[in-house]
Design a protein around this motif. Structure first.
Motif, PDB file in Angstrom:
ATOM      1  N   ALA A  37      65.085  44.172 -21.964  1.00  0.00           N
ATOM      2  CA  ALA A  37      66.284  43.798 -21.211  1.00  0.00           C
ATOM      3  C   ALA A  37      67.093  42.737 -21.950  1.00  0.00           C
ATOM      4  CB  ALA A  37      65.884  43.287 -19.827  1.00  0.00           C
ATOM      5  N   MET A  38      66.408  41.719 -22.473  1.00  0.00           N
ATOM      6  CA  MET A  38      67.110  40.648 -23.166  1.00  0.00           C
ATOM      7  C   MET A  38      67.734  41.129 -24.474  1.00  0.00           C
ATOM      8  SD  MET A  38      64.400  37.536 -22.462  1.00  0.00           S
ATOM      9  CE  MET A  38      65.127  36.481 -23.711  1.00  0.00           C
ATOM     10  N   ASN A  39      66.958  41.833 -25.284  1.00  0.00           N
ATOM     11  CA  ASN A  39      67.475  42.301 -26.565  1.00  0.00           C
ATOM     12  C   ASN A  39      68.525  43.391 -26.386  1.00  0.00           C
ATOM     13  OD1 ASN A  39      65.827  40.649 -28.302  1.00  0.00           O
ATOM     14  ND2 ASN A  39      64.093  41.939 -27.754  1.00  0.00           N
ATOM     15  N   GLY A  40      68.322  44.249 -25.360  1.00  0.00           N
ATOM     16  CA  GLY A  40      69.313  45.272 -25.074  1.00  0.00           C
ATOM     17  C   GLY A  40      70.636  44.668 -24.641  1.00  0.00           C
ATOM     18  N   GLY A  41      70.567  43.642 -23.784  1.00  0.00           N
ATOM     19  CA  GLY A  41      71.787  42.955 -23.371  1.00  0.00           C
ATOM     20  C   GLY A  41      72.482  42.302 -24.549  1.00  0.00           C
ATOM     21  N   ALA A  42      71.711  41.663 -25.410  1.00  0.00           N
ATOM     22  CA  ALA A  42      72.292  41.031 -26.596  1.00  0.00           C
ATOM     23  C   ALA A  42      72.927  42.071 -27.513  1.00  0.00           C
ATOM     24  CB  ALA A  42      71.218  40.248 -27.354  1.00  0.00           C
ATOM     25  N   CYS A 177      69.114  43.182 -32.890  1.00  0.00           N
ATOM     26  CA  CYS A 177      68.918  43.411 -31.452  1.00  0.00           C
ATOM     27  C   CYS A 177      68.704  44.884 -31.150  1.00  0.00           C
ATOM     28  CB  CYS A 177      70.118  42.870 -30.679  1.00  0.00           C
ATOM     29  SG  CYS A 177      70.260  41.072 -30.724  1.00  0.00           S
ATOM     30  N   LEU A 178      69.404  45.773 -31.852  1.00  0.00           N
ATOM     31  CA  LEU A 178      69.200  47.207 -31.650  1.00  0.00           C
ATOM     32  C   LEU A 178      67.778  47.600 -32.034  1.00  0.00           C
ATOM     33  CD1 LEU A 178      72.549  48.781 -32.935  1.00  0.00           C
ATOM     34  CD2 LEU A 178      71.711  48.722 -30.574  1.00  0.00           C
ATOM     35  N   CYS A 179      67.312  47.082 -33.163  1.00  0.00           N
ATOM     36  CA  CYS A 179      65.953  47.397 -33.612  1.00  0.00           C
ATOM     37  C   CYS A 179      64.922  46.833 -32.642  1.00  0.00           C
ATOM     38  CB  CYS A 179      65.722  46.860 -35.016  1.00  0.00           C
ATOM     39  SG  CYS A 179      64.091  47.256 -35.689  1.00  0.00           S
ATOM     40  N   ALA A 180      65.129  45.586 -32.197  1.00  0.00           N
ATOM     41  CA  ALA A 180      64.197  44.973 -31.257  1.00  0.00           C
ATOM     42  C   ALA A 180      64.130  45.769 -29.954  1.00  0.00           C
ATOM     43  CB  ALA A 180      64.612  43.529 -30.969  1.00  0.00           C
ATOM     44  N   THR A 181      65.279  46.249 -29.498  1.00  0.00           N
ATOM     45  CA  THR A 181      65.305  47.056 -28.279  1.00  0.00           C
ATOM     46  C   THR A 181      64.573  48.370 -28.477  1.00  0.00           C
ATOM     47  OG1 THR A 181      67.461  46.101 -27.692  1.00  0.00           O
ATOM     48  CG2 THR A 181      66.804  48.116 -26.558  1.00  0.00           C
ATOM     49  N   ALA A 182      64.812  49.015 -29.614  1.00  0.00           N
ATOM     50  CA  ALA A 182      64.168  50.302 -29.896  1.00  0.00           C
ATOM     51  C   ALA A 182      62.653  50.155 -29.985  1.00  0.00           C
ATOM     52  CB  ALA A 182      64.720  50.889 -31.194  1.00  0.00           C
ATOM     53  N   ILE A 183      62.189  49.095 -30.641  1.00  0.00           N
ATOM     54  CA  ILE A 183      60.745  48.866 -30.749  1.00  0.00           C
ATOM     55  C   ILE A 183      60.145  48.614 -29.372  1.00  0.00           C
ATOM     56  CG2 ILE A 183      58.957  47.342 -31.669  1.00  0.00           C
ATOM     57  CD1 ILE A 183      60.171  49.133 -33.764  1.00  0.00           C
ATOM     58  N   GLY A 184      60.860  47.835 -28.543  1.00  0.00           N
ATOM     59  CA  GLY A 184      60.373  47.578 -27.187  1.00  0.00           C
ATOM     60  C   GLY A 184      60.278  48.854 -26.366  1.00  0.00           C
ATOM     61  N   VAL A 185      61.289  49.716 -26.474  1.00  0.00           N
ATOM     62  CA  VAL A 185      61.242  51.004 -25.773  1.00  0.00           C
ATOM     63  C   VAL A 185      60.075  51.839 -26.288  1.00  0.00           C
ATOM     64  CG1 VAL A 185      62.463  53.188 -25.417  1.00  0.00           C
ATOM     65  CG2 VAL A 185      63.697  51.023 -25.233  1.00  0.00           C
ATOM     66  N   GLY A 186      59.829  51.757 -27.601  1.00  0.00           N
ATOM     67  CA  GLY A 186      58.688  52.473 -28.168  1.00  0.00           C
ATOM     68  C   GLY A 186      57.377  52.006 -27.582  1.00  0.00           C
ATOM     69  N   SER A 205      66.656  43.702 -14.703  1.00  0.00           N
ATOM     70  CA  SER A 205      67.422  44.229 -15.835  1.00  0.00           C
ATOM     71  C   SER A 205      68.743  43.491 -15.988  1.00  0.00           C
ATOM     72  CB  SER A 205      67.680  45.723 -15.639  1.00  0.00           C
ATOM     73  OG  SER A 205      66.474  46.451 -15.593  1.00  0.00           O
ATOM     74  N   GLY A 206      69.405  43.220 -14.844  1.00  0.00           N
ATOM     75  CA  GLY A 206      70.669  42.490 -14.898  1.00  0.00           C
ATOM     76  C   GLY A 206      70.486  41.069 -15.393  1.00  0.00           C
ATOM     77  N   VAL A 207      69.463  40.400 -14.878  1.00  0.00           N
ATOM     78  CA  VAL A 207      69.187  39.025 -15.320  1.00  0.00           C
ATOM     79  C   VAL A 207      68.839  39.005 -16.806  1.00  0.00           C
ATOM     80  CG1 VAL A 207      67.619  37.058 -15.069  1.00  0.00           C
ATOM     81  CG2 VAL A 207      68.457  38.257 -13.037  1.00  0.00           C
ATOM     82  N   GLY A 208      68.043  39.979 -17.253  1.00  0.00           N
ATOM     83  CA  GLY A 208      67.684  40.057 -18.667  1.00  0.00           C
ATOM     84  C   GLY A 208      68.890  40.275 -19.551  1.00  0.00           C
ATOM     85  N   ALA A 209      69.822  41.128 -19.115  1.00  0.00           N
ATOM     86  CA  ALA A 209      71.032  41.387 -19.897  1.00  0.00           C
ATOM     87  C   ALA A 209      71.876  40.124 -20.028  1.00  0.00           C
ATOM     88  CB  ALA A 209      71.840  42.509 -19.262  1.00  0.00           C
ATOM     89  N   VAL A 210      72.000  39.373 -18.925  1.00  0.00           N
ATOM     90  CA  VAL A 210      72.751  38.110 -18.980  1.00  0.00           C
ATOM     91  C   VAL A 210      72.069  37.110 -19.912  1.00  0.00           C
ATOM     92  CG1 VAL A 210      73.525  36.118 -17.636  1.00  0.00           C
ATOM     93  CG2 VAL A 210      73.766  38.429 -16.695  1.00  0.00           C
ATOM     94  N   ALA A 211      70.719  37.054 -19.848  1.00  0.00           N
ATOM     95  CA  ALA A 211      69.971  36.187 -20.756  1.00  0.00           C
ATOM     96  C   ALA A 211      70.207  36.593 -22.205  1.00  0.00           C
ATOM     97  CB  ALA A 211      68.483  36.246 -20.432  1.00  0.00           C
ATOM     98  N   GLY A 212      70.387  37.893 -22.436  1.00  0.00           N
ATOM     99  CA  GLY A 212      70.696  38.365 -23.773  1.00  0.00           C
ATOM    100  C   GLY A 212      71.998  37.793 -24.295  1.00  0.00           C
ATOM    101  N   LEU A 213      73.003  37.663 -23.403  1.00  0.00           N
ATOM    102  CA  LEU A 213      74.301  37.129 -23.808  1.00  0.00           C
ATOM    103  C   LEU A 213      74.259  35.626 -24.038  1.00  0.00           C
ATOM    104  CD1 LEU A 213      77.396  37.219 -24.161  1.00  0.00           C
ATOM    105  CD2 LEU A 213      77.588  37.037 -21.665  1.00  0.00           C
ATOM    106  N   VAL A 214      73.728  34.888 -23.057  1.00  0.00           N
ATOM    107  CA  VAL A 214      73.838  33.426 -23.106  1.00  0.00           C
ATOM    108  C   VAL A 214      72.710  32.758 -23.887  1.00  0.00           C
ATOM    109  CG1 VAL A 214      75.067  33.407 -20.918  1.00  0.00           C
ATOM    110  CG2 VAL A 214      72.584  33.121 -20.929  1.00  0.00           C
ATOM    111  N   TYR A 215      71.630  33.504 -24.154  1.00  0.00           N
ATOM    112  CA  TYR A 215      70.484  32.890 -24.826  1.00  0.00           C
ATOM    113  C   TYR A 215      70.126  33.590 -26.132  1.00  0.00           C
ATOM    114  CZ  TYR A 215      65.640  31.404 -25.591  1.00  0.00           C
ATOM    115  OH  TYR A 215      64.484  30.930 -26.152  1.00  0.00           O
ATOM    116  N   VAL A 216      69.887  34.908 -26.076  1.00  0.00           N
ATOM    117  CA  VAL A 216      69.419  35.613 -27.268  1.00  0.00           C
ATOM    118  C   VAL A 216      70.481  35.651 -28.356  1.00  0.00           C
ATOM    119  CG1 VAL A 216      68.543  37.796 -28.175  1.00  0.00           C
ATOM    120  CG2 VAL A 216      67.808  37.003 -25.922  1.00  0.00           C
TER     121      VAL A 216
END
Length: 292
Positions: A37-42, A177-186, A205-216
Motif C-alpha cells: 500500500a505504501m510503495n504503491g501509493g508512492a 517504488c514500482l519494483c517494491a510494489t511488484a515484489i510485495g505483490v509477488g 489501503s487508503g491510509v497506506g497510499a497517503v503514507a506513500g505520498l507524505v512519507y515514502v
C-alpha cells in the motif's frame, strides 16, 4: 556536504519505518500488504510527479537496475519487520556497509585499507551495543533471511546508482517504488495462506497510499538523490543513523530502555560514519568504473 546531510536526514526517517507498517497492521494490512500500500501509493504519486513536471525519464541500464534493487531492498525489509523482531531485522540489514565495502573493493577499483576494516567493525559493534548487546543469531527465520537479503540488495543497488551517473531522482524513485510494489505483490501471490499473504482493507489501503505520498516519497527522493553523489559504502554508513532513530523512537513511543550501553553504541556508530564520510568527501580512491 549537501548529500551527506540529506542522506543523514533520510536515515532518521527510515528509522521510523516500523511505525506506519505496524499501524497499517492494526488496520488489517498485515503480511506484505502494508508495504504494498505504501510503495504503491508512492509509485502512483511519482507517476503524477513525472507527468506534471515533465521530468526527463532518461535512465541508463545501471540506474534502472540499481533503482530496481533498492526496490527489492525496501520490499523485503517491509516484510521482514512483520515476520521477525524489529531489532534483529535492523541489525541484520546493517550488514549493508560491509557488502558495500566489498563491492567497492571488488568491482569499483577502490582500495581496501585498515580503516575500512575499522569502520565496519566499529559500526557493527556500535549496532550490537545499541541493540542491548544481547542478540542471539540462533534459530534464524525467514524474516531474518529477508533482512540480510534486503541489505545485500541495497548495497548492490547503491553501487549501480552511483556508477550510473546523474539522472532524475523522480525517475529513480518511480522505478524503485514500482519494483517494491511488484515484489510485495509477488510475496502475496506466492505466499497465499502464509504470513506473507496477509489481507487488505479499504481503509488501510487508503491510509497506506497517503503514507506513500507524505512519507515514502520524500525518503526515496532524499536517499536516491544522495546515492548518486556518495560512494556506496559512504551512504550505507550514513544510513546506519537509522539504528539510532529506530531505537530512540522505540524509547519514546514504546518505552524501550536506553542506557549507557546504548549511548556508547550510538557514539561508535557516529564515529564510524564520520570517518567514512570524511574519507569519501576527501575524494580519495575514486571508482574507476563510474560512467557519465
Amino acid at each position: 556536504m549537501t548529500p551527506v546531510v540529506l542522506a543523514f536526514l533520510s536515515a532518521a526517517l527510515w528509522g521510523i519505518w516500523w511505525i506506519p507498517i505496524r499501524y497499517l497492521g492494526t488496520l488489517g494490512m498485515d503480511g506484505a500488504w502494508g508495504g504494498v500500500a505504501m510503495n504503491g501509493g508512492a509509485a502512483l504519486f511519482a507517476v503524477l510527479w513525472v507527468v506534471v513536471t515533465r521530468v526527463s525519464f532518461r535512465l541508463g541500464l545501471n540506474g534502472i537496475l540499481g533503482a530496481a534493487l533498492v526496490g527489492v531492498a525496501v520490499s523485503t525489509y517491509s516484510v521482514a519487520i512483520t515476520m521477525s523482531d524489529v531489532v534483529r531485522v535492523i541489525l541484520l540489514f546493517y550488514l549493508a556497509p560491509g557488502w558495500s565495502k566489498i563491492i567497492e573493493w571488488a568491482f569499483m577499483g577502490r582500495g581496501w585499507h585498515w580503516t575500512s576494516t575499522l569502520t565496519i567493525a566499529a559500526s557493527l559493534l556500535g549496532a550490537w551495543l545499541v541493540l542491548g548487546g544481547d542478540l542471539s543469531l540462533s534459530g534464524l527465520g525467514i524474516g531474518d533471511f529477508l533482512a540480510v537479503l534486503s541489505g545485500m540488495a541495497w548495497a548492490g543497488g547503491a553501487a549501480l546508482i552511483f556508477a550510473g551517473g546523474r539522472s532524475s531522482a523522480a525517475s529513480l524513485t518511480l522505478v524503485t517504488c514500482l519494483c517494491a510494489t511488484a515484489i510485495g505483490v509477488g510475496f502475496i501471490l506466492l505466499g497465499k495462506g502464509t504470513v506473507f499473504s496477509g489481507q487488505a482493507t479499504l481503509i488501510g489501503s487508503g491510509v497506506g497510499a497517503v503514507a506513500g505520498l507524505v512519507y515514502v516519497m520524500p525518503i526515496m527522493v532524499l536517499t536516491l538523490w544522495s546515492a548518486q553523489r556518495l560512494p556506496p559504502a559512504t551512504i550505507s554508513f550514513l544510513l546506519t543513523a537509522e539504528i539510532l532513530s529506530g531505537v530512540l523512537s522505540g524509547v519514546l513511543l514504546l518505552d524501550e530502555p536506553f542506557g549507557a550501553m546504548q549511548a556508547g553504541g550510538a557514539l561508535l556508530i557516529l564515529l564510524a560514519a564520520a570517518a567514512e564520510v570524511l574519507k569519501g568527501i576527501g575524494g580519495k580512491n575514486k571508482p574507476v568504473c563510474r560512467q557519465g
